[in-house]
Structures are given as C-alpha cells and as structure tokens.
Design a protein around this motif. Structure first.
Motif, mmCIF file in Angstrom:
data_model
loop_
_atom_site.group_PDB
_atom_site.id
_atom_site.type_symbol
_atom_site.label_atom_id
_atom_site.label_comp_id
_atom_site.label_asym_id
_atom_site.label_seq_id
_atom_site.Cartn_x
_atom_site.Cartn_y
_atom_site.Cartn_z
ATOM 1 N N GLN A 27 30.156 -40.063 -1.076
ATOM 2 C CA GLN A 27 30.967 -39.901 -2.278
ATOM 3 C C GLN A 27 31.532 -41.219 -2.815
ATOM 4 O O GLN A 27 31.880 -41.295 -3.980
ATOM 5 C CB GLN A 27 32.098 -38.899 -2.002
ATOM 6 C CG GLN A 27 31.558 -37.498 -1.766
ATOM 7 C CD GLN A 27 32.645 -36.503 -1.399
ATOM 8 O OE1 GLN A 27 33.040 -36.402 -0.253
ATOM 9 N NE2 GLN A 27 33.148 -35.770 -2.372
ATOM 10 N N HIS A 122 29.344 -35.781 7.311
ATOM 11 C CA HIS A 122 30.066 -35.253 6.152
ATOM 12 C C HIS A 122 29.033 -34.874 5.083
ATOM 13 O O HIS A 122 28.762 -35.636 4.157
ATOM 14 C CB HIS A 122 31.082 -36.270 5.625
ATOM 15 C CG HIS A 122 32.114 -35.679 4.700
ATOM 16 N ND1 HIS A 122 33.477 -35.827 4.888
ATOM 17 C CD2 HIS A 122 31.985 -34.929 3.587
ATOM 18 C CE1 HIS A 122 34.136 -35.202 3.920
ATOM 19 N NE2 HIS A 122 33.242 -34.645 3.105
ATOM 20 N N ASN A 166 32.306 -32.423 9.375
ATOM 21 C CA ASN A 166 33.206 -31.984 8.310
ATOM 22 C C ASN A 166 32.764 -30.628 7.760
ATOM 23 O O ASN A 166 31.631 -30.496 7.283
ATOM 24 C CB ASN A 166 33.200 -33.006 7.171
ATOM 25 C CG ASN A 166 34.131 -32.601 6.040
ATOM 26 O OD1 ASN A 166 35.347 -32.666 6.188
ATOM 27 N ND2 ASN A 166 33.566 -32.154 4.930
ATOM 28 N N GLU A 167 33.642 -29.647 7.847
ATOM 29 C CA GLU A 167 33.426 -28.327 7.245
ATOM 30 C C GLU A 167 32.070 -27.731 7.567
ATOM 31 O O GLU A 167 31.272 -27.412 6.667
ATOM 32 C CB GLU A 167 33.628 -28.404 5.728
ATOM 33 C CG GLU A 167 35.014 -28.908 5.343
ATOM 34 C CD GLU A 167 35.294 -28.822 3.859
ATOM 35 O OE1 GLU A 167 34.353 -28.615 3.068
ATOM 36 O OE2 GLU A 167 36.471 -28.955 3.479
ATOM 37 N N GLU A 391 31.974 -35.902 -6.708
ATOM 38 C CA GLU A 391 32.349 -34.599 -6.159
ATOM 39 C C GLU A 391 31.117 -33.677 -6.072
ATOM 40 O O GLU A 391 31.012 -32.676 -6.748
ATOM 41 C CB GLU A 391 33.490 -33.981 -6.989
ATOM 42 C CG GLU A 391 33.972 -32.608 -6.549
ATOM 43 C CD GLU A 391 34.194 -32.435 -5.049
ATOM 44 O OE1 GLU A 391 34.664 -33.373 -4.391
ATOM 45 O OE2 GLU A 391 33.856 -31.361 -4.548
#
Ligand code: FCB
Length: 439
Positions: A27, A122, A166-167, A391
């Motif tokens: 990102q 991520h 991550n997530e 994003e």
C-alpha cells in the motif's frame, strides 16, 4: 453514541503504552511488481477509481524521511509489513538486496527509538505462489514457514514484535469466497480451505520464529501474534432470535473459529474436521486486533420493515464504513478471556474531513481506555494509517492518513489529526478540553 455524563473527562493511558501507526508494504512502498496484486492491477478494470498501486507513496525510497516525520509526531512504535515477493522473488531464491533493504528499514526505526512491529503477510503473495494456487495449495503452509525462517534468520536480531498474518479470515474470504481480491474466486469451499491453511501457517510461523531466534542465539525475546480483524456483528433486532443467531453464526465464521483454533489447536468445522494440531495450540504471545466498524445482521432482509429498522439504526458515515465505537469495546473485551496482552494493530477512518478523523480517533481511544479500565491488558494502539495509501480495490480515493500524500509531488503533509494524536501521545492522555473541542 457518547453518553454525555462520560463525555468530558480526562482519561489517561498506562505507562509505557505503545503509540504509533500502521502501513503495509504494497500500500505504501511502490513498485511491488512481483506479487499477485500488481499482476491483477495490470489487467485493468479491477480497481474502483481506475488507479493502480504504481509508485504508491514511494515509501520504499523515502522511508527515512517518513520515519523522521513519525519521530516528530511522537510515535514510539511503527507497524509495517515485509513483502514476501521481494524477499523470495522466485521460489526458493532469496534476494539479499531486499533482505538488506528491510534490515536498513528496521535499523532506521531502531536508530530513532521507534519500536518496530513487523507483519510477515499482509494480503500479498509472490506471483510464483499465486501460480501454484496460492492459499488453496496445501504446500503454502511449509512455503510460508520457510519464508518466515529466512526473515528471522536474517533480521530476527532486530525484531521485538511479529504479526504473523494480517486478517487471515478476511483475506481468505475476499480472495476465494467473495471474489473481491485476486484471484477473485466465488467458492465457499475454497474459502474454508484457504482459511484452514492460514490457520495452520500461523501456527507453523509462530513456532518457526521462536525456534529460529533460539537457534541463532539472538538475545531478543520476540512477542508473536496474529492480527485479527474483529468486525462486530450486531443483530438488527436483538429481540429477534433469528437475528441474534445469525449474528452469532457470522461471528463464529469470521472471528471465533480462528481465535479458538490458535487457543486450543483445534480446527473447527467447516474449515477443518475438528482435528487437533499440537503446534497450533497456544501459538501466540500477543493478540493484534483490527477494528473499524460493525455489520448489522439479520436473515430477514427481504422484509422491508427489517431493512427500514436497519437503516434507522445506522450511525455516522465515513467514506468507507459506519462509525460504531461501541463495537470496538465489545470486540476488545471478547479477547480478554485468552489472557494475552492485546495491541490494537489497526483502527482508523477514510475521510476527506480531517475534523471527522479527529473525532473518530478520540471516540475510539475512549473505547480503548474503557477496555483497559475494565481489566484488559491492552498495551498499544496503532492508527491506520500513517499516511494516505493504496486502499486495495478502492485505490487511492480513500484517505486514511494522519499524513496527507500529494501523489503528484510525493509531498508529505501531516494533517491536524496527526498533531492531535501527537499531543495525546506526548501527555499519554486525552484531556476534557480535547474532547470538548472536537466532540
Ligand atoms: C484492513 C487492512 C488494511 C487497510 C484497512 C483499511 O482490512 O488490513 O490494509 O486496507 O483495512
């Protein structure tokens, strides 16, 4: 949303609290040409605002400048991710240049007395892995473990905090179940398979980090954990059994089975068959919580009255989510039973109105404070994000940053919210006057 009698009081955070912001490699770095997102972006038509990650914030080259800014803004920690596709550009081939780069990045944080928190995965996978089926391929578990060992061997003497993945549940769902991240599959069975592999990979990664640190004789004792997005599922009508049950089902499907998996070592159905894995059991030292919003849940949404009720309950909007701080407290408290130190690894807002960002930060930090007051061992808060960035499928139109990025000139400009956050960090508290000014 905010009870008046509670609104304007000073609140103070524990001594030694970690304060910072988070980013992820794809990102912000720019030119991550070797992962599946980059490849997908090149196909065109996938990113809402027509952008591609491109050079992003050029953080890959400007990281020292960014860390100077972080320092000026008072942060004492920084969460960021290492890009697997840079470290291992071809299967089994390691890039010394990129490993050295991340060594310099981590060193640059240490030189400024900013504690690094490193995420190993991520959202992005090397293209060679995507070509082998990504997280659907059972081999991914050992491939991720091997990459982890390489990172820790090379950089582990400098890293006190690791976030394994991550997530994991969201990324498995978005990529294989819902089809909004590459490879955009729509298959619930694939979601379960990928979810299971993420859980197993987490367990292996946790053990690999501790073993490697020991084998290498590093002095550091790292704290390792998962980063779990904790969406709050709110029954549209809490007095209706179907709504409550459906909210519980969603919580189990996206939150509980994964946390319980790490805690007990058991992979619950439908992700597994209830098998118990020794290496998975208690494979965490810390818990990372990402919280943004709630989701209102009911299986009766074709009933116009239910829909109307749902809309009438909706709170303030942002460019991406509803503002719902109450859910933050609930989700933080929901991990208390695991007895591990908790870090807020992401919480933030996409908005072009920086006053709204200030408010958002204050009312969410208040929930953090309540959780601490109510006995949660919560040790740090990382705002998402340090700077505006790419994003994912929404592209550059979302503005999450404490720091504004001019994508033409790459100029960095801290927003007023960055200074509010700096003042909070400096005094380790939020004053009644600050609440008064912004709420
Ligand atoms: C989270 C992601 C992060 C960012 C925020 C807005 O789900 O971890 O990369 O996109 O949402």
């Amino acid at each position: 949303m905010i009870r008046k009698e509670e609104a304007y009081q000073d609140i103070e955070f524990p001594k030694g609290f970690l304060w910072g912001a988070a980013t992820s490699a794809h990102q912000v770095e720019g030119n991550n040409t070797n992962n599946q997102w980059w490849a997908w972006e090149q196909e065109g038509g996938h990113i809402n605002d027509g952008s591609i990650s491109g050079r992003a914030c050029d953080h890959y080259n400007l990281y020292e400048k960014d860390f100077d800014l972080i320092k000026q803004l008072g942060h004492n920690t920084h969460r960021f991710s290492i890009e697997w596709s840079r470290i291992e550009p071809k299967e089994g081939k390691w890039s010394k240049k990129e490993i050295d780069h991340y060594r310099q990045v981590i060193q640059a944080l240490n030189d400024r007395d900013i504690t690094p928190m490193v995420t190993l995965h991520h959202f992005t996978d090397p293209i060679w892995l995507a070509e082998k089926g990504g997280w659907l391929n059972p081999k991914v578990v050992e491939l991720f473990e091997r990459y982890t060992r390489k990172v820790v061997e090379s950089l582990g003497d400098l890293i006190p905090f690791y976030n394994t993945i991550n997530e994991p549940v969201w990324v498995a769902y978005a990529s294989y179940g819902l089809g909004v991240h590459p490879p955009c599959h729509n298959d619930m069975n694939e979601f379960y398979t990928a979810g299971k592999h993420f859980l197993m990979a987490h367990g292996k990664c946790y053990r690999a980090i501790h073993e490697t640190v020991k084998d290498m004789g590093f002095k550091i004792k790292p704290q390792v954990g998962i980063v779990k997005q904790m969406m709050y599922y709110d029954p549209v009508d809490p007095n209706v059994k179907e709504d409550v049950e459906e909210a519980e089902r969603m919580d189990e499907l996206t939150n509980r089975w994964f946390l319980e998996g790490i805690h007990t070592g058991i992979i619950r159905k439908p992700f597994g068959k209830g098998e118990e894995l020794e290496y998975l059991k208690d494979s965490w030292d810390i818990i990372g919580v990402n919280y943004y919003t709630r989701s209102q849940i009911s299986p009766r949404l074709n009933d116009p009255k239910v829909l109307e009720l749902m809309l009438s309950r909706r709170g303030e909007s942002t460019d991406m989510y509803e503002v719902y701080p109450e859910g933050f407290y609930k989700q933080l408290m929901s991990v208390k039973k695991y007895g591990k130190p908790v870090y807020v690894t992401e919480n933030g807002i996409a908005t072009k109105d920086d006053k709204q960002r200030c408010r958002y930060i204050l009312i969410h930090l208040r929930e953090v404070h309540k959780a601490i007051r109510d006995g949660l061992d919560l040790r740090g808060f990382m705002y998402w994000s340090l700077m505006d960035n790419f994003e994912w499928s929404l592209g550059y139109s979302m503005r999450f940053g404490l720091i504004e990025i001019d994508y033409e000139t790459l100029e960095r400009k801290p927003r007023p919210s960055a200074y509010l956050y700096r003042d909070i960090i400096k005094s380790n508290k939020i004053t009644a006057q600050q609440f008064e000014k912004y709420l």
